[in-house]
Each structure stands twice: as C-alpha cells, then as structure tokens.
Enzyme design. Structure first.
Site, mmCIF file in Angstrom:
data_model
loop_
_atom_site.group_PDB
_atom_site.id
_atom_site.type_symbol
_atom_site.label_atom_id
_atom_site.label_comp_id
_atom_site.label_asym_id
_atom_site.label_seq_id
_atom_site.Cartn_x
_atom_site.Cartn_y
_atom_site.Cartn_z
ATOM 1 N N CYS A 194 -3.452 12.992 3.458
ATOM 2 C CA CYS A 194 -3.892 11.602 3.279
ATOM 3 C C CYS A 194 -2.811 10.573 3.602
ATOM 4 C CB CYS A 194 -4.385 11.399 1.853
ATOM 5 S SG CYS A 194 -5.577 12.650 1.342
ATOM 6 N N HIS A 333 -3.490 2.798 -2.514
ATOM 7 C CA HIS A 333 -4.109 4.075 -2.146
ATOM 8 C C HIS A 333 -5.431 4.196 -2.897
ATOM 9 C CE1 HIS A 333 -4.437 8.076 -0.643
ATOM 10 N NE2 HIS A 333 -4.222 8.670 -1.796
ATOM 11 N N HIS A 370 -12.957 8.138 0.629
ATOM 12 C CA HIS A 370 -11.628 8.572 1.076
ATOM 13 C C HIS A 370 -11.742 9.324 2.402
ATOM 14 C CE1 HIS A 370 -7.582 9.760 1.148
ATOM 15 N NE2 HIS A 370 -7.422 10.240 -0.064
#
Length: 459
Positions: A194, A333, A370
C-alpha cells in the site's frame, strides 16, 4: 539566498503537470474531485460472488459498468488485461492533461506498480501457473536472450485469442508507453504494497533530479476483488464488518469503524522539473513534490508502529525543509481499521502536538475504499487539487469521531489557503511512506465548468 539562487532552485523543482484517475466513484480527475467534495461514494455490496461464509468484507469499491465501458472504449485492445486497461486509461488522461506530445527529445522514466505476477495476481493458482511457466521456459532456453524474447512474443500473441485474465508476468504496458512518448524509457516496477504509490513518486523524483530523464510517468492500478483475496483479508479480520448502508462501510477515524474496504482503481501522474515543463510551454502545474520519508520495519507483517510512522513523517518534513508548523493539512492513509487509524493519529499528534486541533485532515478511502499500491497515486491527485483549489475535502462517513484519534475532520468541504499537504501511505510487510506536496507559484486553475461555493463545517 539571493533571488537568482531561489529562481535556480525553483527551476529544479519536481512538479506534477498531468494527472489521470479511474476509481469506483469517478472516471476522470475532475469527476473524482467533484465526488470528493460532494461525498459521492463508490462503495456497494459485492453481489458478484457468494461471500456469505466470510466473517467480513461484504462491501467493495467496484468500478461501475458505465465507467468500465468508458475505460474499455478508451483503452481496450485484444489481449489486454483489465488491469492494463486501467493503466492505459489513466496514463492517457495524465499525458493529455500535461500536454505531452511525442516524440520527446530526451529519455523518460516509467515508474509503475500493479498486482503481480498476472493481470489478477490474486488467486493461488495464478502463482503456481506463473512459476511453472517461467521454470519451463528457463529449462528450455536458459540464458538465451534472443530466444527468450521471441518466446515471450509468441506467448503474448497466443494469449490474444484467450481469456485476458490468464496469469502472466509479461505486459505490453511499458512498451506502449515508450511508443506513445517516442523515446527510450528507464522503467521500474515497484512492489511495496500500500506504500507503493508514494514510493513510485519518490523514485521518479530521484530520477528527475539526477538529470538522466526529462519527464517521468508514475502509474499504478489494482483489481483484486476476488473470493480468494477477500477470504485472506477476512481471515485477518482486516475488512469492514459493517452491515448498514454500503456507502458508510469505510469510516476512517470514526468510533464505529470496523475495517477497510477493498477497491479496484488506477491513477497516473506526469512529473518533470519546472524548467523542463516551462521549456515545453507548460506554465501552470498541479503541485511541487517537496520531500518524502520512507521506511521498512520488519517488526510486524501487518501491524503498523507509531514510532515508525512518526519517523517517516518527520523524515518527509526534514527532506522537504519544512517544520511541523508549515503543514496546513494532512491527506491521511486512513484505512478505517481499528489499529491503523489510531496508530496514524497518535503518530501525527506526536509530530504536530497541539497543532492537530487546527490541521484539517481528509481521508479519501472513506469514499473509494482501499486500492493497495494505487491508493497513494490516487490520493496524491486529491492532495494536488487541494493545493490548487484551496479546498480540503470532507470525510462524510466520520459522523461519530473517535476521541482516541482526535483528528480534525469535516462533514463539508473546508475552504482555506493551503500551501503544504502531508500525504501518508502505509502497508503490509512493514512498508511506510510519507510525502510533502507544496503549492506551486503557478497553480493549475479549475476548468471553467467546475467549481462551486462550499462552506466549511468541522467537528
């Protein structure tokens, strides 16, 4: 520093001149920005497979049929995987936005990240088939480069008449970009989970600062909504267990958050030095890549550490030559997991202290879910637009803010001057990245057809 020195430094600024985006809630940069300001979600219940036996993960960020059709019309060719279509669609938008026309007079860079080894790369049999294919090819051809290249071409031609979801380590994407730009490419494929998107931006900036290339394309895409992936994340209990309205399932920094939502998405950026952009006749840009902090922490595979988050944030500030007092807003994030959100929030409190009460925080995953490595590039477009437009997007799903996080989010867009944005991305495998973007002296204006009045409302 004299004015002459300052001008010379600004000439070497690494700037973003082009952006492209495809997400579950938008098929272009401007529609994506509108979605962020209006709170338009791209999340829905996953109806394409039976997830009734999973303990969580029933909601996903799925690119809707209308946007998917548009992507296929723009970037679909025989034999091209869906993941590559996403890459091509966003790169094409970014190059048009940057007004890049080939052939270029200097070598360029291509920094890209996608799920590997195959177009899906998310079934266990993909990896088995992939390794068997590579092993068989090596056993037959050894180190013969010419024969290996010919075999890869033959395999690619054979796949044209078969399903585009078959696993393969080869892709025509770098070759196609090189043809589009009309120049040799320095290419780099990145696997940093990520944090991969921000790492790709950092590597592109490094290459540009060496002078080896004149322009860089950064791209990332992911499409991993398969039963296998959802099952693996479900066993980790990392996915949302929300059973209400799907658009509420991803709620960063909310006390009710129960896990992340996986999506499919893609984004691309065009980076170059300010001097290079100006010589091409580009006089307005989206943002300056000011500095970054990177780290790999092997203490835990999935759990983030507060001290490592703090270290990469402070590293980004130091590399950018700014202090905590200089940061206006944080593009978090913000995964919506219990552990990640509070870890990120506590690290930010360590860095910014009492200033956290005045620093506006946005969390793009509240609307998109995500997108793994693609998320860092996707969310950097929002950071850049925040700088150019002077608006911090809301976090509309954070209606019950967690006092343990204690970050300043808003339910409506907040209009304010923004000179610097801190962007965070953290991932499994102990990958951490943080980046500082600065408002350029010549920011790109919004198209005449977009924009509206917004009144800020904060918690």
């Amino acid at each position: 520093m004299t004015d002459q020195d300052r001008g010379r430094d600004q000439d070497q600024d690494v700037v973003i001149t082009g952006m492209g985006v495809v997400t579950p809630n938008a098929g272009s940069v401007e529609s994506f920005w509108e979605a962020n300001l209006t709170g338009r979600s791209g999340l829905s219940y996953e109806r394409r497979m039976d997830l009734s036996q999973l303990p969580c993960g029933w909601v996903a960020g799925i690119i809707p049929d209308g946007i998917k059709k548009s992507v296929e019309e723009r970037a679909g060719v025989p034999g091209r995987s869906w993941t590559d279509m996403l890459l091509h669609a966003t790169v094409d938008e970014a190059l048009r936005d940057a007004r890049v026309e080939g052939p270029l007079d200097r070598p360029a860079g291509l920094l890209w990240s996608r799920v590997s080894p195959g177009p899906s790369g998310t079934f266990p049999e993909d990896y088995v088939a992939y390794m068997k294919t590579v092993a068989a090819r090596y056993k037959e051809l050894g180190d013969d480069r010419a024969a290996t290249l010919e075999r890869l071409r033959a395999e690619r031609a054979e796949r044209t008449d078969r399903s585009t979801t078959e696993p393969s380590e080869s892709t025509t994407f770098p070759h196609s970009v090189a043809q589009r730009l009309g120049t040799p490419l320095i290419t780099m494929g990145l696997e940093a989970t990520c944090a991969g998107g921000l790492r790709a931006i950092a590597e592109a900036a490094r290459l540009l600062r060496t002078g080896r290339i004149g322009l860089a394309v950064v791209a990332a895409s992911v499409s991993r909504n398969t039963h296998y992936v959802l099952s693996q994340y479900g066993q980790l209990m990392a996915l949302s267990r929300w059973k209400g309205a799907a658009e509420q399932a991803s709620m960063p920094f909310d006390s009710r958050r129960s896990g992340m939502v996986i999506n499919e998405s893609s984004a691309a950026l065009v980076l170059e030095t300010a001097e290079h952009a100006r010589r091409r006749g580009v006089d307005t840009v989206h943002a300056v890549v000011e500095g970054w902090g990177l780290a790999v922490d092997i203490s835990h595979v999935t759990a983030p550490r507060i001290d490592t988050v703090e270290r990469v944030v402070r590293g980004a500030l130091a590399h950018a030559g700014v202090s905590p007092d200089d940061i206006d807003t944080v593009n978090a994030h913000g995964t919506s997991t219990r552990l990640n959100d509070i870890t990120e929030a506590r690290a930010l409190h360590r860095v910014f202290g009492k200033r956290m009460k005045e620093i506006d925080v946005c969390a793009v995953k509240s609307l998109t879910g995500h997108g793994s490595a693609a998320s860092g590039v996707v969310e950097s477009t929002v950071a850049a637009l925040t700088l150019c437009r002077g608006v911090v997007p809301p976090v509309v799903t954070c209606t019950e803010p967690d006092p343990k996080c204690d970050v300043k989010t808003s339910l409506r867009p907040v209009e304010r001057p923004v000179d610097t944005v801190l962007k965070n991305s953290f991932g499994f495998g102990g990958q951490y990245a943080s980046m500082v973007f600065r408002r350029p002296p010549n920011p790109r204006r919004a198209p005449a057809t977009s924009g509206s009045e917004h009144v800020g409302a904060e918690h």
